[in-house]
Design a protein around this motif. Structure first.
Motif, PDB file in Angstrom:
ATOM      1  N   ILE A 150      54.045  39.258  36.171  1.00 50.23           N
ATOM      2  CA  ILE A 150      53.663  38.299  35.130  1.00 50.23           C
ATOM      3  C   ILE A 150      53.364  36.940  35.757  1.00 50.23           C
ATOM      4  O   ILE A 150      52.391  36.278  35.395  1.00 50.23           O
ATOM      5  CB  ILE A 150      54.759  38.198  34.048  1.00 50.23           C
ATOM      6  CG1 ILE A 150      54.772  39.479  33.220  1.00 50.23           C
ATOM      7  CG2 ILE A 150      54.534  36.982  33.145  1.00 50.23           C
ATOM      8  CD1 ILE A 150      55.958  39.611  32.285  1.00 50.23           C
ATOM      9  N   GLU A 151      54.173  36.545  36.723  1.00 46.66           N
ATOM     10  CA  GLU A 151      53.918  35.282  37.419  1.00 46.66           C
ATOM     11  C   GLU A 151      52.568  35.327  38.135  1.00 46.66           C
ATOM     12  O   GLU A 151      51.780  34.376  38.079  1.00 46.66           O
ATOM     13  CB  GLU A 151      55.023  34.993  38.431  1.00 46.66           C
ATOM     14  CG  GLU A 151      54.791  33.728  39.223  1.00 46.66           C
ATOM     15  CD  GLU A 151      55.821  33.513  40.325  1.00 46.66           C
ATOM     16  OE1 GLU A 151      55.614  32.600  41.139  1.00 46.66           O
ATOM     17  OE2 GLU A 151      56.807  34.259  40.395  1.00 46.66           O
ATOM     18  N   ALA A 152      52.264  36.437  38.795  1.00 44.08           N
ATOM     19  CA  ALA A 152      50.981  36.576  39.495  1.00 44.08           C
ATOM     20  C   ALA A 152      49.822  36.506  38.506  1.00 44.08           C
ATOM     21  O   ALA A 152      48.797  35.884  38.780  1.00 44.08           O
ATOM     22  CB  ALA A 152      50.940  37.897  40.264  1.00 44.08           C
ATOM     23  N   LEU A 153      49.989  37.122  37.356  1.00 46.63           N
ATOM     24  CA  LEU A 153      48.935  37.111  36.341  1.00 46.63           C
ATOM     25  C   LEU A 153      48.758  35.714  35.760  1.00 46.63           C
ATOM     26  O   LEU A 153      47.636  35.223  35.633  1.00 46.63           O
ATOM     27  CB  LEU A 153      49.275  38.109  35.230  1.00 46.63           C
ATOM     28  CG  LEU A 153      48.211  38.378  34.192  1.00 46.63           C
ATOM     29  CD1 LEU A 153      46.983  39.008  34.828  1.00 46.63           C
ATOM     30  CD2 LEU A 153      48.752  39.290  33.106  1.00 46.63           C
ATOM     31  N   ASN A 154      49.856  35.063  35.436  1.00 47.28           N
ATOM     32  CA  ASN A 154      49.782  33.736  34.818  1.00 47.28           C
ATOM     33  C   ASN A 154      49.273  32.654  35.759  1.00 47.28           C
ATOM     34  O   ASN A 154      48.594  31.727  35.329  1.00 47.28           O
ATOM     35  CB  ASN A 154      51.146  33.325  34.259  1.00 47.28           C
ATOM     36  CG  ASN A 154      51.525  34.116  33.031  1.00 47.28           C
ATOM     37  OD1 ASN A 154      50.676  34.689  32.357  1.00 47.28           O
ATOM     38  ND2 ASN A 154      52.810  34.162  32.733  1.00 47.28           N
ATOM     39  N   THR A 155      49.616  32.767  37.028  1.00 46.00           N
ATOM     40  CA  THR A 155      49.215  31.726  37.979  1.00 46.00           C
ATOM     41  C   THR A 155      47.895  32.036  38.678  1.00 46.00           C
ATOM     42  O   THR A 155      47.309  31.154  39.291  1.00 46.00           O
ATOM     43  CB  THR A 155      50.291  31.525  39.065  1.00 46.00           C
ATOM     44  OG1 THR A 155      50.425  32.741  39.805  1.00 46.00           O
ATOM     45  CG2 THR A 155      51.616  31.106  38.462  1.00 46.00           C
ATOM     46  N   GLY A 156      47.452  33.299  38.604  1.00 47.26           N
ATOM     47  CA  GLY A 156      46.242  33.688  39.327  1.00 47.26           C
ATOM     48  C   GLY A 156      46.447  33.640  40.827  1.00 47.26           C
ATOM     49  O   GLY A 156      45.502  33.546  41.600  1.00 47.26           O
ATOM     50  N   LYS A 157      47.696  33.707  41.243  1.00 46.98           N
ATOM     51  CA  LYS A 157      48.098  33.565  42.646  1.00 46.98           C
ATOM     52  C   LYS A 157      47.323  34.475  43.599  1.00 46.98           C
ATOM     53  O   LYS A 157      47.025  34.088  44.715  1.00 46.98           O
ATOM     54  CB  LYS A 157      49.600  33.853  42.736  1.00 46.98           C
ATOM     55  CG  LYS A 157      50.201  33.810  44.101  1.00 46.98           C
ATOM     56  CD  LYS A 157      51.688  34.071  43.975  1.00 46.98           C
ATOM     57  CE  LYS A 157      52.349  34.258  45.308  1.00 46.98           C
ATOM     58  NZ  LYS A 157      53.768  34.551  45.158  1.00 46.98           N
ATOM     59  N   HIS A 158      47.002  35.678  43.146  1.00 48.83           N
ATOM     60  CA  HIS A 158      46.320  36.634  44.013  1.00 48.83           C
ATOM     61  C   HIS A 158      44.871  36.839  43.594  1.00 48.83           C
ATOM     62  O   HIS A 158      44.270  37.860  43.891  1.00 48.83           O
ATOM     63  CB  HIS A 158      47.063  37.966  44.014  1.00 48.83           C
ATOM     64  CG  HIS A 158      48.482  37.843  44.455  1.00 48.83           C
ATOM     65  ND1 HIS A 158      48.826  37.495  45.744  1.00 48.83           N
ATOM     66  CD2 HIS A 158      49.647  37.979  43.793  1.00 48.83           C
ATOM     67  CE1 HIS A 158      50.142  37.439  45.845  1.00 48.83           C
ATOM     68  NE2 HIS A 158      50.663  37.725  44.672  1.00 48.83           N
ATOM     69  N   GLY A 159      44.302  35.858  42.939  1.00 44.90           N
ATOM     70  CA  GLY A 159      42.922  35.953  42.477  1.00 44.90           C
ATOM     71  C   GLY A 159      41.930  36.166  43.609  1.00 44.90           C
ATOM     72  O   GLY A 159      40.863  36.735  43.411  1.00 44.90           O
ATOM     73  N   HIS A 160      42.289  35.737  44.809  1.00 47.35           N
ATOM     74  CA  HIS A 160      41.403  35.919  45.962  1.00 47.35           C
ATOM     75  C   HIS A 160      41.206  37.393  46.312  1.00 47.35           C
ATOM     76  O   HIS A 160      40.260  37.752  46.993  1.00 47.35           O
ATOM     77  CB  HIS A 160      41.949  35.159  47.174  1.00 47.35           C
ATOM     78  CG  HIS A 160      43.253  35.684  47.673  1.00 47.35           C
ATOM     79  ND1 HIS A 160      44.461  35.387  47.052  1.00 47.35           N
ATOM     80  CD2 HIS A 160      43.551  36.500  48.711  1.00 47.35           C
ATOM     81  CE1 HIS A 160      45.441  35.999  47.700  1.00 47.35           C
ATOM     82  NE2 HIS A 160      44.918  36.682  48.702  1.00 47.35           N
ATOM     83  N   LEU A 161      42.095  38.272  45.836  1.00 49.20           N
ATOM     84  CA  LEU A 161      41.971  39.702  46.098  1.00 49.20           C
ATOM     85  C   LEU A 161      41.007  40.395  45.147  1.00 49.20           C
ATOM     86  O   LEU A 161      40.637  41.534  45.354  1.00 49.20           O
ATOM     87  CB  LEU A 161      43.348  40.380  45.998  1.00 49.20           C
ATOM     88  CG  LEU A 161      44.399  39.915  46.994  1.00 49.20           C
ATOM     89  CD1 LEU A 161      45.748  40.523  46.672  1.00 49.20           C
ATOM     90  CD2 LEU A 161      43.975  40.257  48.411  1.00 49.20           C
ATOM     91  N   VAL A 162      40.603  39.690  44.099  1.00 49.27           N
ATOM     92  CA  VAL A 162      39.725  40.254  43.089  1.00 49.27           C
ATOM     93  C   VAL A 162      38.275  40.002  43.505  1.00 49.27           C
ATOM     94  O   VAL A 162      37.924  38.900  43.916  1.00 49.27           O
ATOM     95  CB  VAL A 162      40.008  39.610  41.710  1.00 49.27           C
ATOM     96  CG1 VAL A 162      39.108  40.180  40.647  1.00 49.27           C
ATOM     97  CG2 VAL A 162      41.472  39.807  41.337  1.00 49.27           C
ATOM     98  N   GLN A 163      37.439  41.031  43.410  1.00 49.24           N
ATOM     99  CA  GLN A 163      36.026  40.897  43.763  1.00 49.24           C
ATOM    100  C   GLN A 163      35.355  39.878  42.851  1.00 49.24           C
ATOM    101  O   GLN A 163      35.705  39.771  41.679  1.00 49.24           O
ATOM    102  CB  GLN A 163      35.314  42.252  43.613  1.00 49.24           C
ATOM    103  CG  GLN A 163      35.834  43.309  44.559  1.00 49.24           C
ATOM    104  CD  GLN A 163      35.616  42.935  46.011  1.00 49.24           C
ATOM    105  OE1 GLN A 163      34.628  42.324  46.370  1.00 49.24           O
ATOM    106  NE2 GLN A 163      36.576  43.291  46.854  1.00 49.24           N
ATOM    107  N   PRO A 164      34.358  39.133  43.322  1.00 49.56           N
ATOM    108  CA  PRO A 164      33.702  38.110  42.512  1.00 49.56           C
ATOM    109  C   PRO A 164      33.203  38.626  41.164  1.00 49.56           C
ATOM    110  O   PRO A 164      33.310  37.942  40.171  1.00 49.56           O
ATOM    111  CB  PRO A 164      32.534  37.646  43.388  1.00 49.56           C
ATOM    112  CG  PRO A 164      32.965  37.936  44.778  1.00 49.56           C
ATOM    113  CD  PRO A 164      33.832  39.172  44.679  1.00 49.56           C
ATOM    114  N   SER A 165      32.700  39.845  41.113  1.00 50.63           N
ATOM    115  CA  SER A 165      32.199  40.371  39.845  1.00 50.63           C
ATOM    116  C   SER A 165      33.327  40.615  38.847  1.00 50.63           C
ATOM    117  O   SER A 165      33.102  40.662  37.649  1.00 50.63           O
ATOM    118  CB  SER A 165      31.427  41.672  40.072  1.00 50.63           C
ATOM    119  OG  SER A 165      32.289  42.648  40.629  1.00 50.63           O
ATOM    120  N   GLU A 166      34.556  40.761  39.361  1.00 50.85           N
ATOM    121  CA  GLU A 166      35.700  41.014  38.493  1.00 50.85           C
ATOM    122  C   GLU A 166      36.450  39.733  38.136  1.00 50.85           C
ATOM    123  O   GLU A 166      37.326  39.743  37.301  1.00 50.85           O
ATOM    124  CB  GLU A 166      36.671  41.975  39.182  1.00 50.85           C
ATOM    125  CG  GLU A 166      36.086  43.342  39.457  1.00 50.85           C
ATOM    126  CD  GLU A 166      37.025  44.155  40.312  1.00 50.85           C
ATOM    127  OE1 GLU A 166      37.058  43.921  41.532  1.00 50.85           O
ATOM    128  OE2 GLU A 166      37.729  45.000  39.760  1.00 50.85           O
TER     129      GLU A 166
END
Length: 157
Positions: A72-88
C-alpha cells in the motif's frame, strides 16, 4: 530465524513467497513492482522478527500484514514507479490518484475511517483495532461493513 539463522529465512521464503506475492500483486497490480515489494517484505520480516509473537498471530497472518502495508505504501507513494513501462505509467498513476475513492474515504464516518486505517493501512488485527478504538470487535466489524458499503456506493456513483 529469531536467532539469526539465515537458512530459516530461506525456508520461510520458499514456503510463503508465493502467497505473499499473490496478495502483493493484487494490491500493486504490476509484476515488477510486486517483486520489489516482496523483497522489501522479507527484509522487513528479517528485521522485525524479534517482535513477532507466535502466541498472538500465525506467521502467515503477520507476514501478510507486513506485505500489505509495504504494498500500500508503494502504491500510495509511487515509490517503484520507475519499474513501470512508460505506456503503463498513466494507468499506474490513475490507480494512485483515483479521486472517487479518495472522496468516498473523506465522506466516511470517523469510526469507519479509523477502522479502515487501522486494519488496512496499519495492519492491525480486528481484535487489536477494536482495542485501540475502545469498542467491541463486533462494532468494529459493523463499522468496516458500513465503510465498504459507503465506498462502494460512492464508487458506483
Amino acid at each position: 530465524m529469531q536467532n539469526g539463522d539465515q537458512a530459516a529465512l530461506g525456508k520461510l521464503y520458499t514456503s510463503y513467497a508465493p502467497v505473499l506475492l499473490g496478495v502483493i500483486t493484487r494490491i500493486v497490480q504490476h509484476p515488477d513492482v510486486a517483486e520489489q515489494v516482496l523483497q522489501e517484505t522479507f527484509v522487513a520480516i528479517w528485521s522485525r522478527i524479534k517482535v513477532y509473537d507466535p502466541s498472538k498471530n500465525r506467521f502467515l497472518t503477520w507476514g501478510l500484514a507486513i506485505a500489505r502495508g509495504i504494498a500500500i505504501e508503494a502504491l500510495n507513494t509511487g515509490k517503484h514507479g520507475h519499474l513501470v513501462q512508460p505506456s503503463e505509467t498513466t494507468t499506474f498513476a490513475k490507480k494512485i490518484e483515483d479521486k472517487r475513492i479518495q472522496e468516498a474515504f473523506c465522506l466516511l464516518e470517523p469510526q469507519e475511517r479509523e477502522a479502515l486505517e487501522l486494519i488496512y493501512l496499519k495492519g492491525y488485527s480486528c481484535q487489536q483495532a477494536a482495542s485501540a478504538m475502545g469498542i467491541p470487535e463486533e462494532a468494529l466489524k459493523s463499522s468496516l461493513k458500513m465503510a465498504f458499503k459507503h465506498i462502494g456506493a460512492q464508487k458506483a456513483a
